[in-house]
Design an enzyme around this catalytic site. Structure first.
Site, PDB file in Angstrom:
ATOM      1  N   LEU A  81      45.151  43.455  34.745  1.00 36.97           N
ATOM      2  CA  LEU A  81      44.366  43.247  33.526  1.00 36.97           C
ATOM      3  C   LEU A  81      44.537  44.395  32.551  1.00 36.97           C
ATOM      4  O   LEU A  81      44.717  45.550  32.950  1.00 36.97           O
ATOM      5  CB  LEU A  81      42.882  43.099  33.875  1.00 36.97           C
ATOM      6  CG  LEU A  81      42.492  41.890  34.724  1.00 36.97           C
ATOM      7  CD1 LEU A  81      41.001  41.921  35.023  1.00 36.97           C
ATOM      8  CD2 LEU A  81      42.862  40.598  34.017  1.00 36.97           C
ATOM      9  N   GLU A 109      32.262  39.480  35.282  1.00 32.86           N
ATOM     10  CA  GLU A 109      32.154  39.762  36.719  1.00 32.86           C
ATOM     11  C   GLU A 109      32.281  41.263  36.962  1.00 32.86           C
ATOM     12  O   GLU A 109      32.954  41.955  36.194  1.00 32.86           O
ATOM     13  CB  GLU A 109      33.297  39.069  37.489  1.00 32.86           C
ATOM     14  CG  GLU A 109      33.408  37.586  37.273  1.00 32.86           C
ATOM     15  CD  GLU A 109      34.766  37.050  37.714  1.00 32.86           C
ATOM     16  OE1 GLU A 109      34.921  35.812  37.712  1.00 32.86           O
ATOM     17  OE2 GLU A 109      35.660  37.868  38.055  1.00 32.86           O
ATOM     18  N   LYS A 111      34.045  44.382  38.515  1.00 27.43           N
ATOM     19  CA  LYS A 111      35.428  44.623  38.930  1.00 27.43           C
ATOM     20  C   LYS A 111      35.405  45.433  40.228  1.00 27.43           C
ATOM     21  O   LYS A 111      35.158  46.638  40.215  1.00 27.43           O
ATOM     22  CB  LYS A 111      36.206  45.372  37.847  1.00 27.43           C
ATOM     23  CG  LYS A 111      37.691  45.512  38.140  1.00 27.43           C
ATOM     24  CD  LYS A 111      38.419  46.165  36.970  1.00 27.43           C
ATOM     25  CE  LYS A 111      39.907  46.231  37.258  1.00 27.43           C
ATOM     26  NZ  LYS A 111      40.229  47.068  38.423  1.00 27.43           N
ATOM     27  N   GLU A 167      39.595  40.261  46.553  1.00 33.75           N
ATOM     28  CA  GLU A 167      39.669  41.720  46.645  1.00 33.75           C
ATOM     29  C   GLU A 167      39.155  42.142  48.011  1.00 33.75           C
ATOM     30  O   GLU A 167      38.022  41.826  48.398  1.00 33.75           O
ATOM     31  CB  GLU A 167      38.809  42.358  45.546  1.00 33.75           C
ATOM     32  CG  GLU A 167      39.140  43.796  45.263  1.00 33.75           C
ATOM     33  CD  GLU A 167      40.334  43.971  44.334  1.00 33.75           C
ATOM     34  OE1 GLU A 167      40.675  45.134  44.038  1.00 33.75           O
ATOM     35  OE2 GLU A 167      40.927  42.947  43.905  1.00 33.75           O
ATOM     36  N   CYS A 423      29.143  76.874  68.563  1.00 36.75           N
ATOM     37  CA  CYS A 423      28.381  76.680  67.327  1.00 36.75           C
ATOM     38  C   CYS A 423      27.708  75.303  67.331  1.00 36.75           C
ATOM     39  O   CYS A 423      28.379  74.278  67.507  1.00 36.75           O
ATOM     40  CB  CYS A 423      29.307  76.791  66.119  1.00 36.75           C
ATOM     41  SG  CYS A 423      28.477  76.504  64.538  1.00 36.75           S
TER      42      CYS A 423
END
Length: 659
Positions: A81, A109, A111, A167, A423
């Site tokens: 895009l 929407e 992204k 995605e 430690c």
């Protein structure tokens, strides 16, 4: 009930429960009940493998590791895009749209900041998943996609062919847990959830991808046969009926509504489980999209509004130092509270001493704070003109703020580390390393068990392992009497390990398993090694000056001496049980390739090192011999091209046994 029917019912129920849990986020049965049903299905499929189907929940764990990803030519390009960075740029984009469209309706929407993939279904069955790649050609990651629980493996009432774009992401809470576990194991943390998701999806072993708990959200139909839609909204609604997790979206008639929605998404971005780096604005009408078409790079009908990193002024109230699980001292600025990217920030990372010195950050300074990658608050600038009088440069402490042991800076980096063997801040990581295979090899003592033992106050140093009581361990969650007995038996067995295993377990800088073996063979006892001076240490092959300094400093530390005495009193072996080191193969470098019949490569390597030789993983002009077993590959070919002697297994043994 017939076995076929029982398998089908279990499979359908488990897929339904997965949909409710991973897509709707509305679990309807306890995890225990789900796990019990899954185990039942696994047992039935193991007994009747002919009943296994691609959509079975048992196939989500991932198949065998693949040698490499194969290229995939996308049937429909996965375009990127065009970015816009301001309301003015967005208005210019919408103006072009409105000048060329008869009727305008925008879809907005979030992204998602993840990795774009294409999922292909044939007759409702998932057949292939591919990364975006360059948009034209991606990589086949089908087996890794199968491990994502929110991706449906079989669609009901589906078209003959469907390609969905989505995605892949890693939820923030999963990312935080992953990085915590990596830190415990001494591995470098991922920079952000997107990098973690990308690295996980491209794992050659699907089982690793499965353990990373990736997720996916669909946002476009790339191709569908036998079905048409007028708008993208309609297409996305259709994906929801097919049980995909689909991107949230809103529809707007004009640019003012679009801008208001973008602002709202930015303000509330942390309400999503995934990271977002902007908002997508696109025409909803699919026919209008077709009329606009695309440039060589982008579709003309969509744009991505990118959020700038939000920056605010604050003041450094204090600088505190945290000690990580690997012993690294990390400075942190305490700042006056400031609202940033949807949350109130009161701390900012200062990374390390070099970062502080470069920016000259001091207590009392006015500073500019932002969230790096929208996650971690950091100081990007000191406002020097607002610096109050009397401030002084800041330096990290010379001793650990947790245990008081001296700190040391890495020779090869910027990290400053606590050197304390006991430690408290490093306890979890030290114990996990102490029990690891190359070290004391304590079976059953993984990170989860170590965390349970330390959380119950049963362990404060590695030496406490040898004083655990079975009844105390059995009380821990998911342990029980038998598990406790097995763990204590494994701990008891580790007392008999060779000195080299113990040296590796100490976690001394630059003393891994190979160096530990060399030192154990040379000095024979832990006490003799502890008394050795730096000159004597550097005389040992493969032990350089820096390693000698680390060794001397470690044995001189009070916490180290306490740990040694605790282990001595517990009856842990301090002697080398291997043969005296030989120098017969000194100066010789071996490369092992192919499958050996009489021993493993590790065993062969140990035999070489026992006689003073070295083992390398790659062939070069400095290689003395290549030992070739069955199915030797490229290393053998390279050795032959370089004229390096190649030994069979029998010839290798003869060389070792020669006087």
């Amino acid at each position: 009930m017939a076995v076929e029917e029982e398998v089908r019912l279990l499979r359908d129920k488990l897929n339904e429960f997965s949909y409710q849990y991973y897509v709707l986020d509305q679990p309807t049965i306890p995890d225990y009940e789900y796990d019990r049903m899954l185990r039942q299905l696994e047992e039935l499929e193991a007994a009747h493998p002919e009943l296994i189907t691609p959509d079975s929940p048992t196939q989500r764990v991932g198949g065998e590791a693949v040698p490499a990803f194969t290229p995939v030519q996308h049937a429909v390009p996965l375009e990127s895009l065009q970015d816009v960075f301001s309301p003015e740029e967005l208005e210019a984009f919408t103006q072009r749209i409105e000048e060329g469209a008869d009727q305008v309706q925008y879809l907005v929407e979030p992204k998602v900041d993840g990795l774009s993939v294409a999922l292909e279904y044939v007759d409702g069955v998932f057949v292939r998943g591919a990364t975006r790649g360059d948009g034209q050609v991606g990589e086949d990651v089908t087996e890794n996609i199968r491990t994502i629980r929110s991706v449906p493996m079989k669609l009901v009432n589906a078209p003959a062919r469907l390609i969905v774009r989505g995605e892949v992401y890693m939820a923030r809470n999963v990312f935080e847990t992953l990085n915590t576990n990596r830190e415990v194991r001494g591995e470098a943390p991922f920079a952000n959830p997107r990098n973690a998701a990308a690295g996980s999806l491209r794992q050659l072993d699907p089982k690793i991808a499965a353990a990373r708990q990736l997720d996916m959200i669909a946002f476009n139909i790339q191709l569908v046969e036998g079905k048409t839609f007028e708008t993208d909204s309609e297409a996305l609604d259709y994906l929801e009926t097919l049980r995909f997790k689909v991107i949230p979206r809103t529809v707007h008639e004009d640019v003012s509504g679009v801008l208001a929605r973008i602002a709202a998404l930015g303000e509330n971005r942390y309400e999503f489980p995934f990271d977002i780096d902007g908002a997508v604005v696109k025409l909803d009408s699919l026919s209008e999209r077709a009329s606009f078409g695309s440039t060589a790079k982008f579709p003309r009908w969509a744009a991505a509004y990118k959020y700038p990193p939000e920056q605010k002024e604050s003041k450094v109230v204090d600088i505190v130092v945290q000690v990580g699980r690997t012993g690294v001292l990390t400075p942190k600025a305490v700042v006056e509270p400031v609202r940033l990217a949807g949350t109130t920030v009161i701390n900012a990372t200062l990374h390390n001493q070099d970062f502080i010195t470069e920016k000259d950050i001091r207590i009392g300074d006015a500073v500019i704070v932002q969230k790096a990658g929208e996650i971690i608050p950091e100081i990007v600038e000191v406002l020097q003109d607002k610096r109050p009088q009397g401030t002084v440069p800041y330096s990290l402490p010379e001793v650990c703020p947790v245990c008081g042991a001296p700190v040391a800076r890495d020779e090869d980096g910027v990290a400053v580390r606590c050197t304390g063997a006991e430690c408290p801040a490093q306890l979890l990581r030290n114990l996990v390393h102490f029990a690891s295979r190359d070290a004391m090899d304590i079976e059953g003592l993984g990170p989860a068990v170590v965390e349970a033992l330390t959380g119950a106050g049963l362990l404060k140093t590695p030496g406490d392992l040898y004083h655990l009581q079975a009844e105390d361990v059995a009380k821990l969650d998911r342990m029980g009497k038998k598990s406790a007995e097995n763990l204590l038996a494994s701990i008891e067995k580790s007392k008999k390990n060779d000195l080299s295993k113990l040296l590796c377990a100490f976690g001394i800088r630059q003393v891994g398993s190979k160096a530990a073996k060399v030192l154990a063979r040379k000095f024979r006892t832990l006490d003799a090694l502890a008394e050795a001076g730096e000159e004597e240490l550097t005389a040992v092959p493969d032990i350089g000056g820096i390693t000698a300094q680390y060794l001397s400093a470690w044995f001189a530390e009070e916490q180290s001496r306490h740990l040694i005495e605790t282990l001595r009193n517990a009856g842990v072996n301090f002697d080398s049980m291997e043969e005296e080191a030989s120098d017969k193969l000194a100066g010789k470098t071996f490369v092992l390739t192919g499958t050996l019949e009489r021993f493993t490569r590790d065993e062969a390597g140990a035999m070489i090192e026992a006689q003073g030789g070295k083992v390398s993983s790659s062939v070069s002009k400095k290689t003395s011999y290549v030992v070739a077993g069955e199915s030797a590959g490229s290393k053998l070919a390279k050795a032959e091209s370089l004229g390096i002697p190649v030994l069979t297994e029998a010839e290798f043994l003869s060389l070792l046994e020669a006087e």
